[in-house]
Enzyme design. Structure first.
Site, PDB file in Angstrom:
ATOM      1  NE  ARG A  39      44.299  45.264  52.654  1.00  0.00           N
ATOM      2  CZ  ARG A  39      43.587  45.027  51.565  1.00  0.00           C
ATOM      3  NH1 ARG A  39      43.047  46.024  50.905  1.00  0.00           N
ATOM      4  NH2 ARG A  39      43.416  43.795  51.139  1.00  0.00           N
ATOM      5  CD  GLU A  69      41.538  48.665  43.454  1.00  0.00           C
ATOM      6  OE1 GLU A  69      41.524  48.811  44.682  1.00  0.00           O
ATOM      7  OE2 GLU A  69      41.838  47.594  42.895  1.00  0.00           O
ATOM      8  NE  ARG A  99      37.044  45.073  47.773  1.00  0.00           N
ATOM      9  CZ  ARG A  99      38.110  45.853  48.018  1.00  0.00           C
ATOM     10  NH1 ARG A  99      38.617  46.612  47.062  1.00  0.00           N
ATOM     11  NH2 ARG A  99      38.645  45.906  49.212  1.00  0.00           N
ATOM     12  CG  HIS A 140      38.085  49.735  54.041  1.00  0.00           C
ATOM     13  ND1 HIS A 140      38.661  48.558  53.628  1.00  0.00           N
ATOM     14  CD2 HIS A 140      37.443  50.224  52.966  1.00  0.00           C
ATOM     15  CE1 HIS A 140      38.384  48.371  52.342  1.00  0.00           C
ATOM     16  NE2 HIS A 140      37.640  49.371  51.927  1.00  0.00           N
ATOM     17  NE  ARG A 184      33.479  61.010  47.795  1.00  0.00           N
ATOM     18  CZ  ARG A 184      33.112  61.759  48.813  1.00  0.00           C
ATOM     19  NH1 ARG A 184      32.221  61.324  49.670  1.00  0.00           N
ATOM     20  NH2 ARG A 184      33.643  62.954  48.990  1.00  0.00           N
ATOM     21  CG  ASP A 206      44.457  51.036  46.266  1.00  0.00           C
ATOM     22  OD1 ASP A 206      45.554  50.681  46.713  1.00  0.00           O
ATOM     23  OD2 ASP A 206      43.385  50.580  46.677  1.00  0.00           O
TER      24      ASP A 206
END
Length: 952
Positions: free
Chosen positions: A773, A557, A430, A157, A635, A597
């Site tokens: 995001r 989420e 994913r 990320h 997390r 999220d």
């Protein structure tokens, strides 16, 4: 010398200052940075930086208002070149302070161990001692670990703002700093100091920012560097420590021999990098192949180096000792025929193992074997074959007085082979559920089965999907042209099957479905697996129940998703074909919960509470179904994204939710924070194991009275959560102009321009917060020092509940209930502890500077006042509940760290605001911003992120 003697006498008279070495290290690194700055940039720039530093320290530590005004004047007078030099200087100071703090943590831990003190909380020794005191037997612990799985999953990320070159230089600085803790001669100390100066000069001359956007390939390489630094050696060593602790705590097991005491590989690494294509168009079948090829090459490089070194070490001669027949056979099969080693069967055997490893590495994509093998050899078909041959070497040594030769290298190598196999880490896939729906809509239409699958009701979708899963024929035809999206999705799944054949079943074993909202979202992926050979359909008559190669895992989420998670899983697992597939998985099913999220959707308190409730409900559903639940915790780095100390977070999980099975993501800059130092990396891995042992095996002795009280706590939390939810949603989603405020008062637009990840900052090309995001959302609030996702709504919720009714006695009773929750309920205590840390890093004075970037004065004043008022409410109620007036009163080390470092962050924040003003005024006029200004903004983002540490 006299000074040293005086210092020694002083230590005897008064207790030593435990933090003195930390301050000394920070002073040393700061002085060396100053030397480099003076040398590289000249006296004038050095004096400017030093004046700003002294003024900022006076402003922060002495609350001198005149110092604040002086600081403003100093910063506004800077030239553009001076501005960037100042930003870089303060940014690097934050980096160096981090290194010093990490070294101090290691130092304090070693001092604790040397003192022979009781095991620290978070250590495996402490966990085993607690279990022993609670009556849990050693056999129970060892049997538990046979079936356990603890898996940190590295993700890419986009919050890691450091370049690998910077991280490499900083690791060397950390090594040199650690070297100073051992006795050094005067010359060695001088040499060490000069090497430190050289590394800091390297940092200064190295470009801090990337000028091109990261690719997925770059992210893969960045992640692999942490395996070389930490995981490859520290994870096997941790297993040895755990075995030793078990033998110490439960000595009856030790008598059975170390060979029988070996632990199963219950800690295994996972990765999303190269397989996570949700919102990332740059991930496809080729990136998955690249990820596994590079992972495989990395582990083979390690194996080959270790086998080569082991061969050099095991110079054992049959003229001195005997060996097992199996070892002799292994030596005879080796391509090594040198007469010089005719009496050295271990070396010959290891030369053969090396040759087989090299052959296997080439078979799996490695292109550069550093040391040429002696001769050709057949490759290993499986990692188990490699492990078995290492076991032959170990067994022979153990049987012939060579046990002392096993531990130094062979034991670690064999353990690594069990943990990492030939794949290094399990690569998760994913994708978003809406992509699966589009692909199947096209497949159904082209196959003339259903013309508008996406328009069907949920019941109709389930009926159709189950019917297709029962059929042996495929929807896909090689004679039809499909959309690029469908072709890409199917090729990824086919590639996954091929990679599992090449690298082993553990290489790819999980498929995460983002935005899981219905049962059909899960069935769709089962059907896509059937279309691509990952799911073998059931045979007629039920003789063959099929086999699913890759587990289908829902990711819940948002707040609504979390609330329906248990119902979805109950319905899904009750479907007969699904129940049979889960039985084939060992009656185990994983569920992933999204922290980031859910926080962006519902705020800090509601997110944490809905996650907690979802876990409890899932445990009940899985218990009724007779299926073991494994939770995967998505997390983030910040508290607002589910971050915070992992040890406390695991212990605060509801009873029955850990149960020896836990996966959790390690994201962005948190990977560097936790694993760029081997000793700290080892400690963080141990924390996961210790917390999992305690959370899973400690008896739950709650009696009826305690259970009733917990039920009352949970009922109260429900009401508080709803109040906090309304407060948060009202600000973020229902206040007109809030989006404009957010985009103006935070550097979100500038963050989006940073080359810090291959994934876009927003899921869609809009300014809607719903599409943004969660990662850049939280990152932006950290930069402007508000950290709003980590606390907003809590104060309103508590205050409004306390003030219901005018009875002061009732208010006192309510406050007493909250205090009892804090003392007796780990979930609530951890919640407040994390919020305490976030509030300690929040600075309204700095945040007000960012608010000044909002040109609409009325909007600015209205929204910022609401934020300030909520901050005051939250701080007040937190103090009332915990009884602590000051932030972090229970963590003085962190409190001192924040106090010391924030004086050096203030100039960065002030400069960032000034640079953003310049940048935005130029772009608003239709002109192009000067590159130095943009670079200064991005450098300040880097420095602030480093100073705050867990901000992404």
């Amino acid at each position: 010398m006299a000074k040293q003697l005086n210092s020694a006498v002083q230590v005897k008279k008064s207790p030593p200052n435990k933090d003195a070495p930390l301050k000394e290290d920070i002073r040393l690194l700061g002085r060396l940075l100053g030397d480099v700055l003076r040398e590289q940039e000249g006296d004038a720039v050095f004096e400017v930086v030093e004046t700003i530093r002294q003024t900022a320290v006076r402003f922060r530590r002495e609350s001198d208002p005149q110092a604040g005004a002086d600081l403003d004047k100093l910063l506004k007078k800077l030239t553009r070149d001076q501005t960037n030099s100042v930003v870089r200087a303060f940014s690097y100071f934050s980096h160096l302070a981090n290194i010093a703090e990490d070294q101090h943590h290691n130092r304090r831990r070693r001092a604790h161990l040397l003192a022979g003190s009781a095991p620290q909380a978070g250590s495996v020794a402490h966990a085993l001692s607690k279990l022993d005191d609670a009556g849990v037997s050693g056999a129970t612990v060892r049997n538990f670990l046979k079936d356990a799985l603890i898996s940190p999953v590295l993700t890419a990320h986009p919050t890691e703002v450091q370049r690998k070159s910077i991280l490499d230089a900083e690791r060397e600085i950390a090594r040199l700093l650690a070297e100073r803790d051992r006795p050094l001669t005067a010359k060695e100390l001088r040499d060490n100091t000069e090497l430190l100066r050289g590394r800091i000069a390297t940092l200064w001359q190295t470009r801090m920012l990337r000028y091109t956007k990261l690719t997925v390939a770059d992210e893969i390489e960045n992640a692999l560097s942490y395996y070389r630094i930490t995981f490859l050696r520290e994870l096997p060593a941790l297993y040895d420590d755990i075995e030793g602790e078990i033998a110490t705590q439960f000595p009856t097991r030790a008598r059975q021999g170390s060979a029988n005491a070996e632990l199963a590989p219950f800690v295994q690494m996972g990765s999303w990098i190269g397989g996570d294509r949700d919102g990332n168009p740059n991930v496809n079948a080729s990136t998955m192949q690249r990820a596994l090829t590079r992972q495989s090459t990395t582990i083979f490089d390690f194996y080959l180096e270790e086998v080569h070194a082991l061969g050099a070490e095991l110079s054992v001669s049959t003229l001195m000792v005997s060996v097992n027949q199996e070892l002799l056979a292994l030596a005879e099969s080796s391509p090594d025929t040198s007469d010089h080693r005719s009496d050295e069967p271990y070396r010959r055997a290891l030369i053969g193992i090396y040759a087989r490893l090299a052959s296997t590495a080439r078979e799996l994509g490695a292109t550069n074997i550093l040391r040429q093998e002696v001769g050709a050899a057949a490759h290993y078909a499986t990692p188990q074959e490699f492990t078995q041959e290492l076991q032959i070497v170990e067994d022979s040594l153990r049987a012939h007085h060579g046990s002392a030769l096993i531990k130094p290298r062979l034991a670690t190598l064999k353990r690594a082979s069990e943990i990492f196999g030939f794949h290094l880490a399990s690569l998760d896939m994913r994708q978003s559920s809406d992509v699966h729906e589009r692909v199947l809509t096209e497949l159904f239409a082209q196959a003339q089965v259903e013309g508008a699958y996406d328009k069907l009701s949920e019941e109709q979708k389930i009926e159709l999907l189950l019917a297709e899963l029962a059929k042996p024929r495929l929807l896909y035809s090689p004679y039809i042209d499909y959309s690029d999206e469908t072709v890409s999705e199917l090729s990824i799944l086919r590639a996954a099957g091929e990679m599992r054949q090449r690298y082993g079943a553990r290489s790819i074993r999980n498929y995460i479905i983002s935005h899981t909202e219905t049962v059909s979202d899960l069935l769709e992926v089962l059907l896509l697996q059937q279309e691509t050979g990952l799911l073998r359909p059931e045979a007629k008559g039920g003789k063959d129940t099929g086999a699913l190669e890759v587990m289908v895992i829902p990711l819940f989420e948002t707040i609504p998703d979390l609330r329906r998670a248990a119902a979805i899983m109950e319905q899904f697992m009750a479907l007969p074909p699904v129940a049979r597939l889960i039985a084939k998985q060992g009656k185990l099913q994983e569920v992933m919960l999204g922290y980031s999220d859910s926080n962006k959707d519902g705020g800090f308190l509601t997110s944490n509470w809905e996650l907690y409730k979802a876990e409890i409900q899932l445990v009940r559903v899985f218990d009724r179904a007779g299926v073991k639940l494994r939770l995967f915790h998505g997390r983030g780095g910040t508290v607002g994204r589910g971050g915070g100390p992992s040890y406390q977070a695991i212990l605060a999980q509801p009873p029955g939710t850990v149960n020896g099975q836990i996966r959790l993501t390690e994201q962005g800059e948190i990977i560097a924070s936790k694993f760029s130092n081997p000793e700290i990396g080892r400690r963080n891995l141990e924390l996961l194991v210790a917390a999992t042992l305690e959370a899973s095996l400690m008896p739950n002795d709650a009696d009826a009275k305690q259970s009733k009280k917990l039920g009352e706590f949970e009922e109260l939390m429900d009401g508080l959560s709803e109040r906090a939810y309304q407060s948060y949603r009202n600000l973020v989603y229902e206040t007109p102009g809030f989006t404009d405020y957010f985009f103006a008062a935070t550097p979100i637009a500038e963050i989006a321009e940073l080359n810090i990840g291959s994934r876009p900052a927003s899921r869609k090309a809009t300014r809607r917060i719903e599409d943004l995001r969660a990662i850049p959302w939280g990152f932006s609030w950290g930069q402007c020092r508000l950290l709003l996702p980590g606390w907003y709504g809590f104060g309103s919720a508590i205050e409004s509940w306390l003030q219901e009714g005018k009875d002061s006695k009732l208010k006192a009773q309510k406050l007493a209930t909250l205090r009892a929750m804090y003392k007796e309920w780990p979930f609530f205590a951890t919640l407040l502890s994390n919020m305490d840390m976030v509030l300690s890093k929040t600075d309204l004075a700095v945040a007000s500077r960012y608010a000044g970037l909002v040109t609409d004065r009325k909007l600015r004043n209205s929204i910022f006042k609401r934020i300030v008022d909520e901050h005051e409410r939250t701080s007040n109620v937190l103090s009332a509940i915990t009884g602590a007036k000051d932030r972090l009163s229970g963590n003085p080390l962190l409190a001192r760290s924040i106090k010391n470092r924030f004086a050096y962050l203030d100039p960065l924040n002030h400069l960032q605001v000034e640079l953003i003003k310049r940048h935005r005024s130029v772009t608003a006029a239709g002109r192009t911003t000067e590159e130095r200004v943009k670079r200064g903004i991005h450098l300040s983002i880097n420095g602030i992120a480093a100073g705050l540490r867990n901000t992404g």
